[in-house]
Design an enzyme around this catalytic site. Structure first.
Site, mmCIF file in Angstrom:
data_model
loop_
_atom_site.group_PDB
_atom_site.id
_atom_site.type_symbol
_atom_site.label_atom_id
_atom_site.label_comp_id
_atom_site.label_asym_id
_atom_site.label_seq_id
_atom_site.Cartn_x
_atom_site.Cartn_y
_atom_site.Cartn_z
ATOM 1 N N LYS A 14 35.204 38.204 37.714
ATOM 2 C CA LYS A 14 36.173 37.820 36.684
ATOM 3 C C LYS A 14 36.793 36.480 37.049
ATOM 4 C CE LYS A 14 40.137 38.700 39.246
ATOM 5 N NZ LYS A 14 41.026 37.679 39.778
ATOM 6 N N ASP A 145 42.481 45.114 40.717
ATOM 7 C CA ASP A 145 41.552 44.533 39.733
ATOM 8 C C ASP A 145 40.407 45.467 39.352
ATOM 9 O OD1 ASP A 145 43.008 42.195 39.853
ATOM 10 O OD2 ASP A 145 41.686 41.274 41.348
HETATM 11 O O1 C5P Z 1 44.974 45.848 45.073
HETATM 12 P P1 C5P Z 1 44.287 44.830 45.929
HETATM 13 O O2 C5P Z 1 43.678 45.429 47.166
HETATM 14 O O3 C5P Z 1 43.331 43.970 45.179
HETATM 15 O O4 C5P Z 1 45.445 43.851 46.423
HETATM 16 C C1 C5P Z 1 45.398 43.122 47.625
HETATM 17 C C2 C5P Z 1 46.812 42.761 48.053
HETATM 18 O O5 C5P Z 1 47.402 41.866 47.089
HETATM 19 C C3 C5P Z 1 47.786 43.923 48.097
HETATM 20 O O6 C5P Z 1 47.764 44.512 49.360
HETATM 21 C C4 C5P Z 1 49.113 43.258 47.818
HETATM 22 O O7 C5P Z 1 49.596 42.652 48.991
HETATM 23 C C5 C5P Z 1 48.753 42.141 46.876
HETATM 24 N N1 C5P Z 1 48.970 42.468 45.434
HETATM 25 C C6 C5P Z 1 50.264 42.516 44.924
HETATM 26 N N2 C5P Z 1 50.463 42.783 43.595
HETATM 27 C C7 C5P Z 1 49.418 43.001 42.761
HETATM 28 C C8 C5P Z 1 48.081 42.934 43.263
HETATM 29 C C9 C5P Z 1 47.896 42.675 44.609
HETATM 30 O O8 C5P Z 1 51.240 42.310 45.654
HETATM 31 N N3 C5P Z 1 49.650 43.246 41.464
#
Ligand code: C5P
Length: 305
Positions: A14, A145
């Site tokens: 994406k 995501d």
């Molecule tokens: O959910 P994902 O593993 O993709 O996110 C990686 C990191 O990005 C999370 O551990 C968090 O620190 C940050 N994040 C966030 N808010 C979001 C998405 C991600 O703070 N909406």
């Protein structure tokens, strides 16, 4: 048992056409308003059930972790847990081979796409047992995501990114070419959020103006924005990100921004020749690992065999 025991899936990346950070939740996650668009650059997954009760992940890129740490492993685990409430899956495991094409640490959902591809592929093997909504909620439990990567197309994503509303995407524009380049420098997602929180002054963005531009198909590229660019602005080590934007714009991009928390940068072109010229200009520089021309797509995951 299942009619098939193996499948090959394409799991697309994406790009974020807009990204605004609205606030921070007590659990540390951030509330977003972002428009995500699937693009024609994907990882290929070979998914085959086994009778060893083992989830086995292999990948042609040695930098990608293979065991329990890989989000594709977690996706298979969640899928088996959910389906075991309805079907006897004793001793069933899965072998998953990932042919990696999506650049890492790029802001293009490389890991999330793989997780979505595993949910999608296993669900196909189990005869589409779960609906898309259920697959999205399994995805949301794995990463911010993943739900988008299950649904795909073009979506306004809010909450942590998992609340989605479909909207006209770049695929509605005829002759739209996207040049995407991955600078050598990486940006880690938790680092980017942490640095954003520390910014003393934050820009305001008109996310509604961007949504309106998508609805009426006007000035889309020039209204794109990404709040994470504020984090890296003026920091020497991230110069190549801004250099990529400059090269894209100098070569006729209608707009160029970083995607997600970076470090990949993309530009929107209305002409294939201009897109190709921009690509070769970027390829002439040492700062970029890979530059590709991709197209917007309506789907994130699809069966390829
Ligand atoms: O959910 P994902 O593993 O993709 O996110 C990686 C990191 O990005 C999370 O551990 C968090 O620190 C940050 N994040 C966030 N808010 C979001 C998405 C991600 O703070 N909406």
């Amino acid at each position: 048992m299942n009619k098939i025991d193996k499948i090959k899936v394409l799991a697309n990346a994406k790009i974020n056409l807009s990204l605004k950070i609205l606030g921070k939740l007590p659990n540390g996650y951030h509330l977003l308003h972002t428009v995500m668009q699937s693009v024609s650059l994907g990882d290929k997954l070979e998914i085959k059930l086994n009778n060893n009760n083992i989830i086995n992940i292999t990948c042609d890129n040695a930098d990608i972790p293979t065991g329990e740490k890989n989000i594709a492993y977690k996706a298979a685990k969640v899928f088996f847990k959910e389906i075991s409430s309805f079907k006897n899956i004793d001793n069933i495991g899965v072998d998953i081979f990932i042919n990696k094409n999506i650049p890492e640490q790029a802001g293009m959902a490389g890991g999330s796409a793989d997780a979505a591809g595993v949910l999608f592929g296993l669900n196909k093997i189990f005869d589409d047992f779960f609906d898309k909504q259920k697959l999205c909620s399994m995805g949301a439990s794995l990463g911010a995501d993943v739900a988008f990567c299950v649904k795909g197309g073009c979506q306004i994503c809010t909450g942590r990114g998992e609340i989605m509303q479909a909207i006209n995407g770049l695929d509605k524009i005829s002759n739209c070419y996207i040049v995407v380049t991955k600078p050598k420098v990486n940006v880690s997602t938790p680092f980017a959020y942490g640095e954003y929180d520390k910014l003393p002054i934050k820009k305001d963005y008109d996310e509604q103006a961007f949504v309106n531009s998508l609805k009426n198909g006007e000035n889309i590229a020039s209204l794109m924005f990404n709040a994470f660019e504020e984090v890296i602005a003026g920091k020497q080590e991230y110069n190549s990100i801004f250099k990529a934007k400059e090269i894209l714009l100098e070569n006729g991009a209608l707009g160029a921004i970083m995607t997600g928390s970076g470090s990949a940068v993309f530009g929107i072109f209305e002409s294939k020749q201009k897109a190709e010229k921009a690509k070769s200009e970027l390829e002439n520089q040492q700062d970029f690992i890979k530059t590709q021309i991709v197209l917007p797509c309506e789907n994130s995951c699809s069966v390829i065999e």
